[in-house]
Design a protein around this motif. Structure first.
Motif, PDB file in Angstrom:
ATOM      1  N   CYS A 196       0.828  -1.214   0.000  1.00  0.00           N
ATOM      2  CA  CYS A 196       0.000   0.000   0.000  1.00  0.00           C
ATOM      3  C   CYS A 196       0.863   1.266   0.000  1.00  0.00           C
ATOM      4  O   CYS A 196       1.785   1.401   0.793  1.00  0.00           O
ATOM      5  CB  CYS A 196      -0.921   0.001   1.217  1.00  0.00           C
ATOM      6  SG  CYS A 196      -1.930   1.483   1.297  1.00  0.00           S
TER       7      CYS A 196
ATOM      8  N   CYS B  25      -1.936   6.161  -0.814  1.00  0.00           N
ATOM      9  CA  CYS B  25      -2.351   7.266  -1.693  1.00  0.00           C
ATOM     10  C   CYS B  25      -3.781   7.719  -1.427  1.00  0.00           C
ATOM     11  O   CYS B  25      -4.167   8.825  -1.807  1.00  0.00           O
ATOM     12  CB  CYS B  25      -2.209   6.845  -3.155  1.00  0.00           C
ATOM     13  SG  CYS B  25      -3.387   5.561  -3.644  1.00  0.00           S
TER      14      CYS B  25
ATOM     15  N   CYS C  88      -8.487   4.708  -2.793  1.00  0.00           N
ATOM     16  CA  CYS C  88      -9.578   3.799  -2.406  1.00  0.00           C
ATOM     17  C   CYS C  88     -10.549   4.514  -1.474  1.00  0.00           C
ATOM     18  O   CYS C  88     -11.768   4.447  -1.640  1.00  0.00           O
ATOM     19  CB  CYS C  88      -9.006   2.553  -1.732  1.00  0.00           C
ATOM     20  SG  CYS C  88      -7.889   2.897  -0.378  1.00  0.00           S
TER      21      CYS C  88
HETATM   22  S1  SF4 Z   1      -5.670   2.855  -3.331  1.00  0.00           S
HETATM   23 FE1  SF4 Z   1      -5.774   2.502  -1.130  1.00  0.00          FE
HETATM   24  S2  SF4 Z   1      -4.978   0.423  -0.821  1.00  0.00           S
HETATM   25 FE2  SF4 Z   1      -4.366   1.059  -2.885  1.00  0.00          FE
HETATM   26  S3  SF4 Z   1      -2.327   1.913  -2.605  1.00  0.00           S
HETATM   27 FE3  SF4 Z   1      -3.759   3.651  -2.455  1.00  0.00          FE
HETATM   28  S4  SF4 Z   1      -4.199   3.807  -0.253  1.00  0.00           S
HETATM   29 FE4  SF4 Z   1      -3.244   1.813  -0.565  1.00  0.00          FE
END
Ligand code: SF4
Ligand code: SF4
Length: 715
Positions: A296, A299, A302
Motif C-alpha cells: 500500500c 495514496c 480507495c
Molecule cells: S488505493 Fe488505497 S490500498 Fe491502494 S495503494 Fe492507495 S491507499 Fe493503498
C-alpha cells in the motif's frame, strides 16, 4: 582511481547488506502467511495475461493516469526509475573504467537524451507532488482529504532523495563531459548545460568533481535503497510483484472459495481444530494478503471512492490495509520467533501486540473494529481504484467469514436473513410457491420448467428472490417477461425450483450456507439443462448474474449467463424490440455495483435508454467505474445503517442535483434502496412528487408497448 573504487565498493556492500537484511526479514514474514498455490498456478498458466498486466499497470501506469495531474507526475517519476538505471550502470562502469560506456547502446545519442529528458520530467513531477502535498497538508487530519492519516513525513524524505539523485547525476555527467569521459557526443542536453557551467573551473577541478559527483550519486542511490526497504515506499519494489500475483482481470466479481493451508475447504470433512476458517489473526492471511498490506502506497484513492467512508462510517479501506500492515510489522518478532522460549523473551509491547484480537472493539483492543468490518457494501470501488491491485474486498470478507462461522458474531438483525435462507431459500422467508405470483395477470403464459428445460426454450429466465417476491422488483420481472415475449424469445422459469443463489450468505461471511444453497441450485440447473450444448440463462438481478456466471463454476456449474440489460439491448439492436412511444422525460442512470464495477456492464443499459425516443439522459457526477453504491451490497440490505448518513440518501442527493424526472437502474436491490430514499425525500419536501425510480426494462416496455396500452408506473 583505487580510492574511488574502494569507496564505491565499500558503500555498495554496506547499502546492499542493510537493505538485504530488511528484505530477507520481510520475506520470512510473508512466508509465515498461509500458502496460496492458486496464485503461483495462475501466473504459470496465464503468463501472457500477466505480462500484459505488467505493461498496462506498472509500465503504462493505467490506473494512476486516471488521476490526471498526480497520475502524470507519478508516470514520469516511475519512468525515471527505469531509464535512470542505465545511468547507474554507467556510474558503476565508470568506477572501474574512466571511459566506460554500455555495450551496443551506450553511445547512442537517443539514450543520452532520454536520460536527461526523463530526469527533467520527473523533476517537474516532484514539484507537482510537493505542491499537492503542501496544498493537502493542512487538511491531513480532515477525513475529506485522501491523505487522512497517511504518513506524509516519509513522503517528503523520498521527494528529497529523488531530488538528490538528479543533481548528483548532472554534477557527475557535466564534469565527465569536461574530462572527456562522457559516452554521448550529443543528445544529453542538460548534462551539456551543466558541463558549460562547470567548464570555467578547469580540468583539474572537473576531475575532482566527477569523482565526487559519481560517489555522491552512488551514495544517494544506496541510501535511498535502505530508506525504501525500511519505509512504506516498499511499494517501489513490491508493486510489480503484487500486480503479478493479483487476481486477473481484477479482484472484483467472484469471491474466492475459502481455503485452508492452500486447499479449498470441503465443509463435509472440515476440522475446526486443524483448518483455518477465514482470518482470526494476521498470520492467517495468505502471503499474497501480507504482500498486499506491504504494498500500500497510502495514496488514499480507495478511501476517496468508498461509500462507507464518504457517508461518515468508520470504514476506510486504506486504513484497513495500513492498520493490518502496521499490526503485522509490530507483531512480526512474535510471528518469526521459533519457540515459546524465544517469544517469552520478547519486549512487552510485542507481546501486547500479539495478544490483540484481529477484530474487536476499543475495549478489546482489536486491530479492526467490528463497525468497520460490517460497514462494507462490497461495492468494489476501492479495488477498482487501487493503483497497485490491492484486494480489499477479499480481506474484509475473509475476516467476516471467521466472525460468522466460528464466533457467530455479526449484526443481530442479519439473523433473520440467515434463518430464512436456511429454511426457505429466500431472504424474506416466503414459501417457494410464491415465486410464481408475479406471473398473475400477464396476458401470456410463462412456461415453468418441470425437471427439464424444453427443447424449444432458448433462455432460462433466472428471476431471483427479489424479482419473484419483492413487490417493486416484481414490476421489473413482469416488464422483462413481456419484452421477451414481444421479441419472440422462447424462455422458461424454474418457479418454485429456484432458490437464492447464496450471494447474501456469501457476502455476510457464511460460506457454509452459500455452499448449501449454491449446490442445490447447481444440481437443479444441471438436471434441467441435461446435456444441452447451450445452457443459456438471463438473470434479472446483477447479484444473481455475478454468482451464476462467475461463482458457480467454482462448484461445477458452467452456464452462459447474461444480464437482462445485455439481452434487451441486443434485441433492440436486432430490431426485435422497437421502442416507439416517446417518453419525454429527463433521466439519470445509476450503475449497480455488481453489474458495472464487478462485471463491467456499463453500456447496454445506456444503449437501451438512448433508443427510447424523447428520453434525455444525463450522467451523475459519479458514474460508470466511479459509480456510487446504493448501500445494499455485502448483505447490507438486511442490516441496520446506524452510523453516518444513509448511503442511499447520499446517492439520491447526487441524482437530485440533476433534477431528473426519472432515476433508472438495472438491479432490484438498487431499485428498493433508491426508492426508499426517494420516498423519504418526497416526505421531507426535498424531491418532487412525480419523481420515479424505474428499471431500464420498465422504461423500454413502456416505449415498446403501443401508446393506447396503459403504462405500469412505479412510485
Ligand atoms: S488505493 Fe488505497 S490500498 Fe491502494 S495503494 Fe492507495 S491507499 Fe493503498
Ligand atoms: S468495497 Fe466499497 S464499501 Fe467496501 S471498503 Fe471498498 S469501497 Fe468501501
Amino acid at each position: 582511481m583505487a580510492l574511488r573504487i574502494a569507496l564505491g565498493l565499500a558503500m555498495t556492500a554496506v547499502g546492499f547488506a542493510v537493505a538485504g537484511h530488511r528484505l530477507w526479514w520481510l520475506y520470512r514474514l510473508a512466508r509465515r502467511g498461509q500458502p496460496a498455490p492458486e496464485r503461483i498456478e495462475a501466473v504459470r498458466s496465464g503468463i501472457g495475461e500477466r505480462i500484459t498486466a505488467q505493461l498496462a499497470e506498472v509500465f503504462g501506469q493505467r490506473k494512476l493516469l486516471k488521476w490526471s495531474l498526480p497520475g502524470l507526475a507519478h508516470f514520469f517519476v516511475f519512468w525515471a526509475f527505469v531509464i535512470l538505471l542505465t545511468v547507474y550502470i554507467e556510474a558503476y562502469g565508470a568506477l572501474f573504467d574512466h571511459d566506460f560506456h554500455i555495450p551496443l547502446i551506450g553511445t547512442w545519442p537517443v539514450l543520452g537524451f532520454a536520460q536527461d529528458f526523463i530526469a527533467v520530467a520527473a523533476f517537474c513531477g516532484l514539484v507537482a507532488f510537493g505542491a499537492i502535498r503542501i496544498r493537502t497538508s493542512p487538511k491531513r487530519l480532515d477525513r475529506g482529504s485522501r491523505f487522512y492519516r497517511s504518513h506524509l513525513g516519509g513522503a517528503w524524505l523520498i521527494l528529497f532523495m529523488i531530488f538528490n539523485v538528479f543533481w548528483t547525476m548532472f554534477l557527475f555527467r557535466g564534469s565527465a563531459i569536461n574530462t572527456g569521459a562522457f559516452p554521448y557526443r550529443t543528445g544529453a542536453f542538460v548534462s551539456e548545460g551543466a558541463a558549460a557551467a562547470l567548464a570555467p573551473l578547469g580540468e583539474g577541478v572537473n576531475g575532482a568533481l566527477e569523482t565526487a559527483g559519481l560517489l555522491a550519486h552512488l551514495a544517494v542511490m544506496l541510501t535511498f535503497l535502505v530508506i525504501i526497504a525500511y519505509s512504506k515506499h516498499l511499494h517501489i519494489f513490491l508493486a510489480p510483484l503484487n500486480v503479478l500475483f493479483s487476481r486477473r482481470p481484477d479482484g472484483l466479481g467472484p469471491l474466492l472459495p475459502m481455503r485452508s493451508n492452500g486447499k479449498v475447504i470441503d465443509f463435509e470433512d472440515a476440522d475446526p481444530d486443524e483448518d483455518v476458517f477465514g482470518r482470526s489473526k494476521v498470520e492467517d492471511f495468505t502471503w499474497k494478503g501480507l504482500l498486499d498490506f506491504a504494498t500500500c502506497t497510502e495514496c488514499g484513492r480507495c478511501q476517496s471512492q468508498c461509500p462507507a467512508w464518504n457517508t461518515g462510517k468508520p470504514l476506510n479501506p486504506k486504513l484497513v490495509i495500513t492498520d493490518l500492515r502496521d499490526h503485522a510489522l509490530a507483531k512480526a518478532p512474535y510471528i518469526l520467533a521459533s519457540s515459546d522460549e524465544e517469544r517469552e523473551k520478547l519486549p512487552d509491547e510485542v507481546k501486547a501486540e500479539a495478544e490483540r484480537p484481529l477484530v474487536g472493539d476499543e475495549a478489546a483492543g482489536g486491530v479492526i473494529h467490528p463497525d468497520v468490518l460490517w460497514s462494507c457494501t462490497t461495492c468494489g470501488a476501492c479495488v477498482e481504484q487501487c493503483p497497485v491491485d490491492i484486494e480489499h474486498v477479499d480481506h474484509i470478507l475473509d475476516m467476516r467469514r471467521y466472525q460468522v462461522l466460528i464466533e457467530s458474531s455479526f449484526p443481530s438483525e442479519a439473523n433473520t436473513l440467515l434463518k430464512n435462507l436456511e429454511n426457505k431459500a429466500n431472504p424474506w422467508g416466503l414459501n417457494a410457491e410464491a415465486r410464481l405470483d408475479w406471473t398473475e395477470g400477464l396476458d401470456f403464459e410463462v412456461p415453468v420448467v418441470d425437471e427439464k428445460v424444453p427443447d424449444d426454450v432458448e433462455y432460462l429466465f433466472w428471476v431471483g428472490c427479489a424479482g419473484a417476491l419483492e413487490d417493486r422488483a416484481k414490476k421489473t420481472t413482469r416488464a422483462i417477461a413481456e419484452l421477451l415475449h414481444l421479441a419472440g424469445v422462447k424462455f422458461a422459469v424454474l418457479g418454485p425450483m429456484e432458490g437464492c443463489t447464496g450471494d447474501p450468505a456469501r457476502r455476510i461471511g457464511n460460506e457454509f450456507l452459500f455452499q448449501m444453497l449454491a449446490q442445490q441450485n447447481v444440481e437443479t440447473l444441471n438436471e434441467a439443462f441435461g446435456d444441452r450444448p447451450a445452457k443459456k440463462i438471463v438473470a434479472m438481478c446483477p447479484h444473481c448474474f455475478n454468482t451464476l456466471s462467475r461463482e458457480y463454476p467454482q462448484i461445477g456449474g458452467d452456464y452462459d449467463v447474461v444480464h437482462h440489460t445485455q439481452l434487451l439491448s441486443q434485441l433492440v439492436a436486432e430490431g426485435r424490440l422497437t421502442p416507439v412511444t416517446p417518453i419525454e422525460e429527463s433521466i439519470t442512470y445509476h450503475d449497480p455495483c455488481y453489474l458495472g464495477r464487478h462485471n463491467k456492464v456499463y453500456t447496454p443499459p445506456r444503449e437501451i435508454l438512448a433508443n427510447v425516443p424523447g428520453m434525455q439522459a444525463r450522467e451523475m457526477h459519479r458514474c460508470r467505474d466511479r459509480g456510487f453504491c446504493c448501500g445494499a451490497g455485502g448483505a447490507r440490505m438486511w442490516m441496520e445503517e446506524r452510523i453516518g448518513k444513509r448511503v442511499n440518501a447520499e446517492r439520491v442527493d447526487e441524482a437530485l442535483a440533476l433534477d431528473p424526472d426519472l432515476v433508472s437502474t438495472a438491479c432490484p436491490f438498487c431499485l428498493v434502496m433508491l426508492g426508499d430514499a426517494i420516498a423519504e425525500k418526497k416526505q421531507s419536501g426535498d424531491a418532487k412528487e412525480s419523481l420515479e425510480i424505474v428499471d431500464v426494462a420498465q422504461l423500454l416496455v413502456r416505449s415498446v408497448r403501443q401508446q393506447e396500452q396503459p403504462a405500469e408506473r412505479s412510485s
